[in-house]
Design an enzyme around this catalytic site. Structure first.
Site, PDB file in Angstrom:
ATOM      1  N   ARG A 156     -14.051  61.563  29.080  1.00 26.85           N
ATOM      2  CA  ARG A 156     -15.328  61.893  28.475  1.00 26.85           C
ATOM      3  C   ARG A 156     -16.097  60.330  28.406  1.00 26.85           C
ATOM      4  O   ARG A 156     -17.273  60.301  28.591  1.00 26.85           O
ATOM      5  CB  ARG A 156     -15.185  62.421  27.258  1.00 26.85           C
ATOM      6  CG  ARG A 156     -16.463  63.034  26.603  1.00 26.85           C
ATOM      7  CD  ARG A 156     -16.494  64.013  25.672  1.00 26.85           C
ATOM      8  NE  ARG A 156     -16.130  65.387  26.084  1.00 26.85           N
ATOM      9  CZ  ARG A 156     -17.298  66.254  26.258  1.00 26.85           C
ATOM     10  NH1 ARG A 156     -18.605  65.666  26.128  1.00 26.85           N
ATOM     11  NH2 ARG A 156     -16.972  67.358  26.682  1.00 26.85           N
ATOM     12  N   GLU A 204     -20.894  66.749  17.946  1.00 28.53           N
ATOM     13  CA  GLU A 204     -20.427  65.420  18.264  1.00 28.53           C
ATOM     14  C   GLU A 204     -21.754  64.464  18.576  1.00 28.53           C
ATOM     15  O   GLU A 204     -21.721  63.322  18.303  1.00 28.53           O
ATOM     16  CB  GLU A 204     -19.676  65.439  19.565  1.00 28.53           C
ATOM     17  CG  GLU A 204     -18.250  66.217  19.041  1.00 28.53           C
ATOM     18  CD  GLU A 204     -17.501  66.588  20.253  1.00 28.53           C
ATOM     19  OE1 GLU A 204     -16.601  65.355  20.488  1.00 28.53           O
ATOM     20  OE2 GLU A 204     -17.844  67.235  21.203  1.00 28.53           O
TER      21      GLU A 204
END
Lengths: 498, 770
Positions: free
Chosen positions: B321, B723
């Site tokens: 990520r 997030e």
């Protein structure tokens, strides 16, 4: 003197009597493990997160005065004679939420909810206090309450909203509405008796007079003296030390008194940081700001100036400031007392000039004289509720632009709070109007200390910062407004041109 | 099927409803693991570790004094594990108890089971564990020198980066360190295991992933999954720290319950929690950028070196990520994105809100700042020059960006924050200020939504309508404060056309919904909201069949709203209809299932679609620094963030503000300090400093971007919000960089994260020395 062998405190309007408890029992364990009251949370067990905040009420001048404390490092025995209020106690019996609680719900002040009971209790204490409540009062009240979810904005809004709607009789606040009744009950608990729970080998004692304290400590010089327990609490919860004999100073009549004298202030050893905050601000705004940044509301409501000195920590924030002000310490053993300059008390790391059975009686802090100026700076990773990387305090005696005398003390730079003797000497005769004349002192201060590197700062940063703070103090005293020299903790504007 | 709701007429969803547990939170009646009424005979468990060493072979374990301590019932070590000594999420290598060697300082070697918590903790300190200690590799540099990794390197290539960098008219290089972060969930790790018959266990666990707790406890104990039920009503915060690393504590409690036959609770002390559980990965990032001399990027070459700790844990996904977000909102014509996952002898780093993405973006924004400073261009102008085109572009991993709204979003914030005028005022202030300097930055985010491990993109829900018309909902998502339970309940209420108070929210349990994904990747409401909606649709269709003849309309024309089923002007109250369904023997319970469509990421071949969509946002932050001490004050923050059509604006704003402040803490005051022996020195809030109330500026505004809804078919066209906001705080780090850069225009400050006073002073000192 009468003796009492059980602890008494007021809770939900009733006097509770506890005759058996271990001296190290914390208030939090008492609540959660012994009484099954699970609303008060444990977050860190060291007085830093505030999730365990409860409120204690005591009589001050006939009125009930409320203060928040961290239940995790408050010893159960310390609450003798006080009213205990926990998160379960705020809503009315019909379920109506306290104004602080409903503001928190309506304005989205909770997410995971784990810090919330502590935050609500801190705000409840703020709600009880008199005086206007603005943003800085709220953030100061919450300095000891960590929230990891919300980012605080909705909590601050909830506090402002609840306090703005507050009127004198505090509608919807059943604690306030019973305060007269509570005052009577608290008065009934003031028996003047020495509290002693346990045996000669293991006890929690809270003497009621200086004589009783002196006698008891003389008999048990191996006992641990506890004033606020904001440090000793961690010996118990974190170091898991066994402390079988504890003598609590909080009930000693006269030991917490603060006297104004002709040249200054005499602070009893059991006076809390909160008790003397206004006095300190009156001596100098910077001293008040140092005080405001010591621990949190919870810590300052329990922790004492005497304890901050007595435990001899090299990173206590009050000793450098008090040393720069030329404070004097009075110690007592039995009936004998002796005085010394505060700085002389700190001999080496972990070693103080205190004999077995001897206790700190009081601290005398001289006020600033005309032509004396004071500056203090605390450097830490976070502004509120952090331990200093560098703590500094400066008192200069001026003659026009010239420096006639300097007293400079630092914390975090050595194994004890320590003066910068080299820089002090080098400053004598320097001129505020001539920056070139500061150079010797700025060089000397680096030679005054050999700091260590640790998790708070490196030795290099500490040395650099010590010199930078001296330079900053001189720039400010030479006339620059603190709005041009500081990111926070500005001095009142009217003084900028002093 | 029954009639769909008109999209513009929401009664419950899309409204700002306070958190369902709010009244309980404020009264202390919300129950966390340690608050559950303990069954009689509950034992308490405390872990123990080798105090002296971080790495080495265990030569002896002497537990005599531990066993002899009053109140000790059992002491557990690796030998007491019934089946498999591993609690890793998937890859392996995470022993429950150290077996033969210590892999990091604080690794659990044994656990004490005692009558009281106090006895367990005191006894745990009496162990004598001898280790043939070796020097630990503590940081990235040591791991590089030793050349140890937890996983193979991984790389994305777009175009011809090597030749493009060589042939670009100008080039800039840099290196940056980014610190890790402790989750500091206020509720520490905790689990309570209660034995049942046949060796079954019910485990109350504070976890984002009950299914994983269930499966791993079963594996460790050698039991089928059916023997274990894992349940979680709520966590006191998770932030990724309870995704994979809540498991070990549940496993130890389970073993204790299994061995003693009594309920067993393990709640970590805060210091143990901070030493024994993983954190956000810290990085060194080395980068080069080729550009045209006017700030248009032609090629980027970046190497991410991350400290993973002693095991892989979730490091594969985390570091992937990071790579997926090394472009942030910018189009790199050519790129090489390289990742090394370094093995160090420290605690295994794990998921933390953003899951590696934030570190990728900190690099991106540093590169943008460095280019702008070097070229003397306003950093915002330089950023805009390199945004993905509004019609899209191709990421370094081959995904076409089809929902780009960053241009209009940033333009909006630039205007509303008055960026240009404040920039001019700051320049003037800095020119005349000796000690204090100001800085400002407006930075964008583009964050990919979906698990990059495709199989996790699935969810289940179970909905019951009782014959009195009350509705119970259960799903695989967990509640950690983010309001997921409320959002899903809003969906259920909306779909049934009833008020929220009719919907009962219940604890997540593996006995009701099996094989769930962790509540992570911001995907909780996307996945579980859809699953719940699908469950409701099935029940509602059957109820419509019952209602239709009574109302005199076709089932497809029955409308559920305002607490009733409607056909034209006729209606049946919902509770009456429920009763009629029951009497008519119509099934009032069903499951719903959802799998995110179109997710096709093929990691080995680096092809396919890893994300369903992107969430966008931007923040403008202003700071004031003290160049004498390095002290920092964030003075103003303005946020504009895209949540599509919000399911609950108040909850979403809470996520945005909270995420921002958490990110701000990561990049400023929160510093993890390990000593050279590999011991964490900042293992309590006394030494590890998360933001307090006064660190948040009074001037702090948050707006939701009017985006016209998610272009992908998500639940009511909302977007994930958990997030992405963390990365809005990069604007603070860039603003600090901007303030320091004012000292020597044209020179890039050597500022590492976190920007503690000392880190700021290091950068200031370096500038003054130029």
């Amino acid at each position: 003197m009468t003796m009492r062998s059980s602890l008494r405190y007021l809770h939900r309007g009733e006097i509770r009597d506890v005759s058996h408890f271990g001296p190290m029992t914390t208030l939090l364990d008492h609540l959660r493990l012994e009484r099954g009251l699970k609303g008060t949370k444990e977050g860190c067990n060291e007085g830093d997160c505030g999730a365990c905040t409860v409120v204690l009420g005591r009589l001050v001048d006939g009125h009930v005065s409320y203060r928040p404390v961290n239940a995790c490092i408050q010893l159960l025995g310390q609450i003798d004679g006080e009213e205990l209020i926990t998160i379960e106690d705020l809503a009315a019996s019909d379920g109506t939420l306290h104004p602080v609680q409903s503001a928190m719900v309506d304005l989205h002040g909770s997410q995971c909810g784990y810090c919330t009971p502590g935050i609500v209790m801190s705000l409840f204490a703020l709600y009880q206090a008199d005086g206007p409540v603005g943003r800085s009062e709220v953030t100061d009240q919450l300095a000891g309450n960590l929230c990891r979810c919300t980012g605080y904005r909705p909590i601050v809004d909830a506090a402002l909203s609840a306090c703005a709607a507050r009127t004198e009789n505090k509608p919807g606040d059943h604690v306030a509405s019973k305060s007269a009744e509570t005052a009577v009950k608290l008065a009934s608990l003031r028996d003047g008796a020495d509290l002693f729970v346990g045996s000669q080998t293991s006890f929690f004692a809270a003497p009621a007079s200086i004589e009783s304290l002196a006698t008891l400590y003389h008999q048990h010089p191996d006992a641990i003296l506890v004033a606020g327990a904001t440090d000793v609490g961690l010996w118990i919860t974190k170091q898991l030390r066994q402390l079988p004999k504890i003598i609590h100073l909080g009930r000693v009549v006269g030991l917490a008194e603060v006297h104004e004298t002709a040249d200054g202030l005499t602070i009893g050893a059991a006076a809390t940081f909160s008790d003397v905050e206004a006095h300190m601000t009156a001596i100098d705004p910077d001293l008040g700001e140092v005080w405001r940044r010591i621990g949190s509301k919870q810590v300052r409501a329990s922790g004492t100036v005497g304890g901050n000195i007595a435990n001899g920590s090299p990173i206590g924030d009050s000793p450098p400031a008090l040393i720069a002000l030329d404070a004097t310490l009075t110690l007592q053993k039995g009936d004998d007392t002796r005085k010394m300059p505060l700085e002389a008390y700190f001999i080496a790391y972990g070693k103080q000039d205190r004999k077995p059975g001897e206790f700190v009686r009081s601290i005398h802090v001289p006020r600033l004289k005309p032509h004396q100026v004071f500056r203090a700076y605390k450097i830490s990773k976070r502004f509120d509720q952090d331990i200093s990387a560098v703590m500094s305090a400066f008192r200069l005696t001026l003659e026009g632009d010239f420096i006639r005398e300097a007293r400079i003390a630092f914390g975090g730079m050595a194994a004890t709070p320590k003066r910068a003797h080299g820089a002090e000497k080098a400053l004598v005769g320097a001129s505020l109007a001539d920056e070139a004349s500061w150079a010797a002192a700025l060089a000397a201060i680096r030679a005054d200390f050999t700091p260590l590197s640790d998790m708070r700062a490196s030795a290099t940063y500490r040395s650099d910062t010590a010199a930078a703070l001296l330079e900053k103090a001189l720039i400010e005293i030479a006339g620059t407004s603190t709005h041009a020299t500081r990111v926070t903790g500005h001095r009142p504007v009217s003084e900028a041109a002093e | 099927m029954s009639a769909l709701l008109p999209s513009n007429d929401f009664r419950v969803a899309r409204h700002s409803i306070p958190h369902d547990s709010g009244p309980k939170h404020v009264q202390g009646t919300a129950t966390y693991i340690d608050d559950i009424l303990e069954p009689a005979g509950t034992l308490h468990v405390a872990p123990g570790y080798a105090k002296s060493a971080a790495k080495g072979r265990i030569t002896s374990i002497n537990l005599e004094a531990v066993r002899a301590y009053p109140g000790i019932v059992a002491v557990l070590t690796a030998r007491d594990i019934p089946a498999v000594n591993d609690c890793s999420p998937s890859i392996g290598g995470d022993p429950v108890f150290a077996d033969g060697e210590v892999l990091f300082h604080g690794q659990v070697v044994f656990a004490v089971v005692a009558e009281t918590r106090d006895a367990a903790r005191r006894a745990a300190r009496l162990a004598v564990i001898e280790v043939d200690a070796t020097t630990p590799a503590v940081d990235v540099e040591a791991a590089i020198a030793r050349n140890t990794t937890v996983l193979p390197d991984y790389e994305f290539i777009k175009g011809e980066p090597a030749t493009a960098i060589q042939s670009a008219p100008a080039r800039l290089d840099g290196s940056l360190r980014i610190g890790g972060q402790e989750h500091f969930y206020l509720e520490g790790q905790a689990a309570l295991a209660i034995p049942g018959e046949d060796g079954d266990l019910l485990i109350h666990t504070s976890t984002q992933h009950p299914t994983e707790v269930q499966h791993i406890v079963a594996k460790v104990l050698g039991l089928p999954d059916t023997a274990i039920v894992a349940e979680c009503r709520r966590m006191g915060g998770g932030f990724g720290g309870k995704e994979s690393q809540a498991t070990q504590w549940a496993v130890i409690a389970a073993i204790a319950a299994r061995v003693t036959g009594r309920p067993a609770k393990l709640r970590l002390d805060r210091d143990d929690d901070m030493m024994m559980t993983g954190k956000r990965h810290d990085f060194r990032v080395d980068w080069s950028v080729g550009h045209d001399g006017a700030g248009h990027i032609e090629a980027v070459d970046v190497t991410f070196l991350s400290r993973c700790g002693y095991s892989a844990d979730l490091s594969l996904g985390v570091n992937d990520r990071t790579m997926f977000h090394a472009d942030n909102a910018y189009d790199y014509p050519n790129a090489r994105i390289y990742s090394r996952r370094l093995l160090t002898d420290t605690v295994s780093n794990t998921a933390f809100r953003g899951f590696g993405g934030p570190q990728g973006m900190v690099f991106t924004e540093r590169m943008m700042d460095a280019l702008a400073i070097t070229l003397g261009i306003d950093p915002l102008d330089l950023r805009k020059r390199n945004f993905y085109h509004s019609q899209g572009g191709t990421t370094p991993y081959g995904l076409h960006v089809s929902d780009n709204i960053i241009h209009e979003l940033v333009d909006d914030l630039e205007t509303s924050s008055d960026y240009r005028a404040r920039r001019a005022a700051i320049t003037a202030f800095n020119a005349s200020s000796r000690i204090l300097k100001k800085g400002i930055a407006l930075t964008p985010i583009k964050f990919g939504i979906s698990f990059t491990l495709p199989h996790l993109n699935q969810a289940g829900a179970l909905v019951h309508v009782y014959s009195d018309g009350s509705i119970m909902v259960n799903h695989g998502g967990t509640e950690m404060g983010q309001g997921l339970y409320l959002k899903v309940a809003q969906v259920v209420a909306e779909e049934f056309g009833v008020t929220l108070d009719r919907v009962k929210i219940t604890a997540t349990t593996t006995a009701k919904v099996p094989n769930t994904a962790p509540t992570a990747a911001s995907a909780g409401s996307d996945l579980n909201g859809m699953a719940a909606r699908n469950a409701v649709a099935k029940i509602r269709d059957r109820m419509a069949e019952v209602a239709a003849p009574i109302l005199g309309v076709a089932p497809v024309d029955v409308l559920f709203r305002d607490g009733a089923a409607w056909g034209g002007n006729q209606s049946i109250p919902f509770d009456e209809l429920a009763k009629k369904c029951y009497l008519a023997r119509v099934h009032l319970s069903d499951t719903g299932y959802y799998a995110t469509p179109g997710i096709t990421w093929d990691r080995p071949n680096k092809t396919g679609r890893p994300f369903l969509y992107f969430a966008y946002g931007a923040a403008c932050s202003e700071v004031l620094i003290d160049t004498f001490t390095g002290e920092l004050k964030v003075t103003q923050v303005d946020i504009l963030h895209d949540v599509g059509h919000s399911l609950n604006p108040a909850i979403d704003i809470g996520q945005i503000e909270g995420g921002f402040v958490q990110g701000m803490g990561w990049l400023t005051t929160e510093e993890l300090v390990f000593d050279d022996q590999g011991r964490l020195r900042t293992h309590a809030p006394s030494t590890y400093k998360i933001p307090t109330a006064s660190d948040v500026p009074a001037a702090f505004t948050t707006r939701l971007f009017e985006s016209g809804g998610n272009r992908s078919e998500t639940i009511y066209r909302s977007k994930a919000v958990g997030e992405p906001p963390v990365m809005l705080a990069i604007s603070v780090f860039s603003a600090i960089t901007d303030a320091i850069a004012s000292l020597k225009p044209g020179h890039v400050p050597l500022l590492d994260a976190p920007a503690t006073p000392e880190a700021i002073m290091r950068a200031v000192k370096a500038m003054k020395a130029i």
